[in-house]
Design a protein around this motif. Structure first.
Motif: not given
Length: 394
Positions: A65-70, A77-79, A97-104
């Motif tokens: 488990s890690i906590f990163i505020d995406v 950037e860390a994620a 939701r993932m597209k909004d975060l650039g994680l799509d």
């Protein structure tokens, strides 16, 4: 040295509830390193009550488990840096939701063409794909609730069957994509969905209609394929399921009960004959079973190859002799240091069950370790921790 099949595979998971975490758990049990990115207060299932109280510990073993505020640019950037090192990425958030975060998928594939992206959805692409879905929603839509409850009272199954199976199918897709990547060198997107999963569960009833021309009746009102296939009450109000699906089982059951008259009755000569006489037959056998002790009779049924099952409650499974002696339960350390017995994946490899390799993680327990491995300095980690972008468990 690890001999697990997915040793060396890194999975990054941003998921919650049951479906995505199930996929990650399966891959973790198979040997993958699974790193779960959690929000500040942790996965919401850590705090659920009632029917959700067991979710987190059940579906999050063998994970870090890690906590990163995406939501923060530095956290994102860390994620992204972490996902660049991954073989598999798992998510199960609402559409967009993932597209909004650039994680799509498109964004991550451009950075890491070898990445296998496992997206767990309510619906595969189509008219419903923007809807939000829950296990209960799709059970109502896909016929499972209709088949489970009595007429006019649709009833959901007593477990998160679609969430769990959806995660399982996600894992199957990931495994297939890993094999294909060995040939092509590139990853792909895998999608698994609750609705389509539930439709598969209803497929046998769809085809029953095609074969017979008659709509399948809900299970409490179904026309059974076998005459003896029901729950009976024994002495002391103890219940037990008993079945006789073949002629040999029918003959043996009658012999055990001393019911030669049933064997001599021409109207009960074949299974189909007995199905037509089922109400009368079940009423008669119900009277016979009501005078008998269930446990001694269960031993006779087992010795003579007749299917049976005691009616158990979930909490009674901790004492099930088969699970205990076969290794189907294993001790799992929880985040507070306590232990519980946990059912393992229902498979073995060369006779060996897949065990918990680490305890259920505390929120952010592995943040420092993973970020150091990613190249962050101790001072950078401390700075981001102080800013609330990272959370460490130390």
């Amino acid at each position: 040295m690890s001999t697990l099949p997915l040793d060396g595979i890194r999975v990054v998971e941003i998921s919650h509830m049951v479906m995505g975490p199930t996929c990650g758990m399966i891959l973790g049990d198979l040997g993958a390193e699974v790193i779960k990115i959690e929000p500040l207060r942790g996965d919401g299932t850590r705090r659920l009550l009632g029917a959700g109280a067991g979710f987190f510990r059940t579906f999050n073993r063998n994970k870090k488990s890690i906590f990163i505020d995406v939501n923060d640019p530095n956290g994102r950037e860390a994620a992204l840096g972490l996902i660049d090192t991954a073989d598999v990425f798992i998510e199960n958030f609402k559409p967009g939701r993932m597209k909004d975060l650039g994680l799509d998928y498109e964004s991550l594939r451009a950075r890491n063409p070898k990445l296998i992206y496992a997206s767990h959805k309510g619906f595969l692409n189509g008219p419903y794909d923007k809807r939000l879905a829950l296990d209960e929603v799709v059970q109502m839509m896909a016929g499972l609730a209709y088949m489970t409850g009595p007429v006019g009272r649709p009833l959901r199954a007593g477990s998160s069957v679609n969430d769990i199976m959806g995660g399982m199918f996600g894992a199957i897709g990931v495994l297939a994509a890993i094999i294909e990547r060995h040939k092509t060198g590139v990853g792909k997107e895998v999608q698994s969905a609750l609705y389509e999963n539930c439709v598969l569960l209803s497929a046998q009833h769809m085809q029953q209609f095609v074969v017979t021309g008659e709509a399948a009746a809900p299970m409490p009102n179904r026309i059974s394929a076998w005459a003896i296939y029901d729950v009976f009450e024994f002495a002391g109000q103890e219940q037990m399921f008993v079945a006789a699906t073949g002629e040999g089982q029918w003959t043996m059951l009658c012999n055990l009960l001393g019911q030669q008259a049933l064997l001599d009755d021409p109207s009960l000569a074949t299974n189909n004959d007995r199905v037509l006489q089922r109400p009368r037959l079940l009423a008669h056998l119900g009277e016979v079973f009501a005078t008998m002790e269930a446990q001694p009779f269960a031993l006779l049924l087992e010795a003579n190859g007749i299917p049976f099952a005691p009616i158990r409650r979930p909490e009674e499974l901790f004492d099930d002799e088969h699970l205990k002696e076969s290794g189907g339960l294993a001790s799992l350390e929880l985040e507070d240091g306590s232990h519980t017995e946990m059912p393992l994946l229902p498979l073995s490899l060369d006779g060996q069950r897949l065990q918990p390799r680490c305890s259920i993680p505390r929120i952010g327990e592995h943040t420092r370790q993973v970020m150091l491995e990613l190249g962050y300095s101790a001072s950078q980690i401390e700075e981001l921790r102080a800013a609330g972008v990272f959370k460490t468990d130390d």
